[in-house]
Design a protein around this motif. Structure first.
Motif, PDB file in Angstrom:
ATOM      1  N   TYR A   4       7.832 -12.181   2.498  1.00 30.61           N
ATOM      2  CA  TYR A   4       7.549 -12.299   3.932  1.00 30.61           C
ATOM      3  C   TYR A   4       6.066 -12.073   4.157  1.00 30.61           C
ATOM      4  O   TYR A   4       5.469 -11.172   3.559  1.00 30.61           O
ATOM      5  CB  TYR A   4       8.356 -11.261   4.725  1.00 30.61           C
ATOM      6  CG  TYR A   4       8.167 -11.349   6.215  1.00 30.61           C
ATOM      7  CD1 TYR A   4       8.967 -12.169   6.985  1.00 30.61           C
ATOM      8  CD2 TYR A   4       7.173 -10.618   6.855  1.00 30.61           C
ATOM      9  CE1 TYR A   4       8.798 -12.262   8.360  1.00 30.61           C
ATOM     10  CE2 TYR A   4       7.003 -10.698   8.222  1.00 30.61           C
ATOM     11  CZ  TYR A   4       7.809 -11.525   8.974  1.00 30.61           C
ATOM     12  OH  TYR A   4       7.633 -11.604  10.323  1.00 30.61           O
ATOM     13  N   ASP A 136      13.672 -11.912  10.950  1.00 30.93           N
ATOM     14  CA  ASP A 136      13.246 -12.396   9.629  1.00 30.93           C
ATOM     15  C   ASP A 136      12.612 -11.272   8.815  1.00 30.93           C
ATOM     16  O   ASP A 136      12.843 -11.160   7.609  1.00 30.93           O
ATOM     17  CB  ASP A 136      12.247 -13.547   9.761  1.00 30.93           C
ATOM     18  CG  ASP A 136      12.863 -14.805  10.363  1.00 30.93           C
ATOM     19  OD1 ASP A 136      14.114 -14.891  10.410  1.00 30.93           O
ATOM     20  OD2 ASP A 136      12.105 -15.686  10.805  1.00 30.93           O
ATOM     21  N   ALA A 140      13.968  -9.782   5.348  1.00 29.78           N
ATOM     22  CA  ALA A 140      13.116  -9.753   4.158  1.00 29.78           C
ATOM     23  C   ALA A 140      13.091  -8.359   3.545  1.00 29.78           C
ATOM     24  O   ALA A 140      13.126  -8.217   2.315  1.00 29.78           O
ATOM     25  CB  ALA A 140      11.700 -10.206   4.511  1.00 29.78           C
TER      26      ALA A 140
END
Length: 147
Positions: A4, A136, A140
């Motif tokens: 990420y 997200d 991650a």
């Protein structure tokens, strides 16, 4: 391996606000010199925009480490994560905020991710990170911890 990466660039409205230095300087310097006002206003606006871009922190999840700005924490010391938007994010950044928490906040980014730490020796009980993609980032972190 990096899982990420997010650079917290300033929102476009920051540049628009910075550009208001030009007419303000023109009005201020008009009795002396319109050219001086334009030069000073342009320099001020450019300086503010440059500072906002250069100071944009990066959030990275890679090689078992979470990095936010210049801070790092091993993912083995990360507990849970909590994503928040809107009123929940405002509470997390304000009234519910522990004064010991580590912060990477951008005023122009609404969403935040709270990252709880399990290290008893760390003075910060958790991190609060501005992010445009809190789900997200949380995924991650979880994915890198399980790898």
């Amino acid at each position: 391996m990096e899982t990420y990466r997010e650079r917290l660039w300033p929102a476009p409205w920051v540049a628009v606000v910075a550009l208001l230095a030009i007419p303000a300087s023109l009005l201020t310097f008009a009795p002396v010199s319109v050219v001086a006002g334009a030069v000073v206003g342009t320099a001020l606006a450019g300086g503010v925009i440059l500072a906002a871009v250069l100071s944009a922190p990066t959030i990275i999840v890679a090689e078992g480490v979470l990095r936010a700005g210049s801070a790092r924490v091993p993912l083995s010391l990360v507990g849970g994560t909590t994503a928040a938007r809107g009123a929940d994010a405002r509470r997390m950044r304000g009234p519910e905020l522990d004064a010991r928490a580590f912060l990477v906040l951008r005023p122009d980014i609404d969403a935040v991710l709270r990252v709880d730490l399990t290290d008893p020796d760390d003075p910060a009980p958790y991190w609060v990170l501005s992010t445009r993609r809190p789900d997200d980032l949380a995924a991650a972190i979880r994915g890198a911890q399980s790898a």
